[in-house]
Design an enzyme around this catalytic site. Structure first.
Site, PDB file in Angstrom:
ATOM      1  CE  LYS A  14      -2.173   0.063   3.846  1.00 23.26           C
ATOM      2  NZ  LYS A  14      -1.450   1.073   4.643  1.00 23.26           N
ATOM      3  NE  ARG A  89      -3.776   0.906  10.356  1.00 26.52           N
ATOM      4  CZ  ARG A  89      -2.658   1.337   9.780  1.00 26.52           C
ATOM      5  NH1 ARG A  89      -2.573   2.554   9.322  1.00 26.52           N
ATOM      6  NH2 ARG A  89      -1.628   0.522   9.657  1.00 26.52           N
ATOM      7  NE  ARG A 124       3.513  -9.446  -1.383  1.00 26.52           N
ATOM      8  CZ  ARG A 124       2.705  -8.680  -2.109  1.00 26.52           C
ATOM      9  NH1 ARG A 124       2.447  -7.451  -1.711  1.00 26.52           N
ATOM     10  NH2 ARG A 124       2.161  -9.134  -3.202  1.00 26.52           N
ATOM     11  NE  ARG A 132       6.810  -0.315  10.285  1.00 30.29           N
ATOM     12  CZ  ARG A 132       5.661  -0.103   9.649  1.00 30.29           C
ATOM     13  NH1 ARG A 132       5.660   0.261   8.382  1.00 30.29           N
ATOM     14  NH2 ARG A 132       4.522  -0.245  10.290  1.00 30.29           N
TER      15      ARG A 132
HETATM   16  P1  AMP Z   1       1.432   1.909   9.170  1.00 27.18           P
HETATM   17  O1  AMP Z   1       2.784   2.449   8.857  1.00 27.18           O
HETATM   18  O2  AMP Z   1       0.334   2.516   8.345  1.00 27.18           O
HETATM   19  O3  AMP Z   1       1.385   0.400   9.149  1.00 27.18           O
HETATM   20  O4  AMP Z   1       1.113   2.345  10.686  1.00 27.18           O
HETATM   21  C1  AMP Z   1       1.927   1.938  11.750  1.00 27.18           C
HETATM   22  C2  AMP Z   1       1.154   2.010  13.063  1.00 27.18           C
HETATM   23  O5  AMP Z   1       0.714   3.353  13.300  1.00 27.18           O
HETATM   24  C3  AMP Z   1      -0.114   1.175  13.124  1.00 27.18           C
HETATM   25  O6  AMP Z   1       0.123  -0.173  13.440  1.00 27.18           O
HETATM   26  C4  AMP Z   1      -0.901   1.896  14.217  1.00 27.18           C
HETATM   27  O7  AMP Z   1      -0.387   1.597  15.502  1.00 27.18           O
HETATM   28  C5  AMP Z   1      -0.570   3.352  13.923  1.00 27.18           C
HETATM   29  N1  AMP Z   1      -1.538   3.950  12.971  1.00 27.18           N
HETATM   30  C6  AMP Z   1      -1.260   4.410  11.701  1.00 27.18           C
HETATM   31  N2  AMP Z   1      -2.377   4.878  11.116  1.00 27.18           N
HETATM   32  C7  AMP Z   1      -3.376   4.708  12.024  1.00 27.18           C
HETATM   33  C8  AMP Z   1      -4.778   4.977  12.006  1.00 27.18           C
HETATM   34  N3  AMP Z   1      -5.386   5.497  10.913  1.00 27.18           N
HETATM   35  N4  AMP Z   1      -5.487   4.677  13.105  1.00 27.18           N
HETATM   36  C9  AMP Z   1      -4.914   4.144  14.207  1.00 27.18           C
HETATM   37  N5  AMP Z   1      -3.609   3.851  14.271  1.00 27.18           N
HETATM   38  C10 AMP Z   1      -2.839   4.129  13.203  1.00 27.18           C
END
Ligand code: AMP
Length: 185
Positions: A14, A89, A124, A132
């Site tokens: 994504k 989300r 993946r 991370r």
């Molecule tokens: P991502 O890089 O999009 O996978 O986001 C990493 C982490 O940030 C997620 O696992 C959540 O803990 C937090 N996070 C990112 N976007 C959101 C969202 N829209 N709502 C809640 N938590 C978020």
């Protein structure tokens, strides 16, 4: 002006596709994960608030993230449109986004859903090893479960609004970018 959301499970590619799409259209890429990681790295109040939640693979509270996104979408560069990556989300976040955009006489144009099956996602994510804190097997599993229970309902939510553009997420980055461009034409 094109307002787009990229939706898909962790590991679907994504982020990569959202960046490609944003660059091709000349509109900003707005990643909530990137914004939250920057807040953690900066040691800000927001960062302190969300670090533990992120490390556990859970979602930060809807009101917290919705406020961050609303402020970001009001910045000047988003006047030409935006690509949202990682937000919304939850259905609550989607409703707040819709209300925020409507209050400014705006709306979403497309929701791109990248489709990749579960076994491939786990493979993946373990392989990508970006260092991370939330890329360990346990946390990956947790993130996939959170996606299935809290984020996947957005597929029917946006489907019902006629905004969903489904894209097969299996293939090379170029192939998927082409499919995405075709789905959002
Ligand atoms: P991502 O890089 O999009 O996978 O986001 C990493 C982490 O940030 C997620 O696992 C959540 O803990 C937090 N996070 C990112 N976007 C959101 C969202 N829209 N709502 C809640 N938590 C978020």
């Amino acid at each position: 002006m094109t307002n787009v959301v990229f939706l898909g499970p962790p590991g679907a590619g994504k982020g990569t596709q959202a960046i490609r799409f944003a660059e091709a259209r000349g509109i900003p890429h707005v990643s909530t994960g990137d914004m939250l990681r920057a807040a953690v790295a900066a040691g800000s109040e927001l960062g302190r608030q969300v670090q533990e939640i992120m490390d556990g693979g859970r979602l930060v509270p809807d009101d917290v993230i919705a406020a961050v996104v609303a402020a970001r979408l009001r910045e000047d560069d988003c006047a030409v449109g935006f690509v949202l990556d990682g937000f919304p989300r939850t259905v609550v976040q989607a409703e707040v986004l819709e209300a925020e955009l409507a209050s400014r006489s705006l709306a979403l144009d497309h929701v791109v859903q990248l489709e990749v099956e579960d076994a491939e996602l786990t493979r993946r994510m373990l392989a990508r090893s970006q260092g991370r804190a939330d890329d360990t097997p346990e946390v990956i599993q947790q993130r996939l479960e959170v996606y299935a229970s809290q984020t996947a309902p957005l597929i029917s939510y946006y489907g019902g609004k006629g905004l969903l553009r489904r894209v097969d997420g299996l293939g090379t980055v170029d192939e998927i970018a082409e499919r995405t461009a075709a789905a959002v034409s």
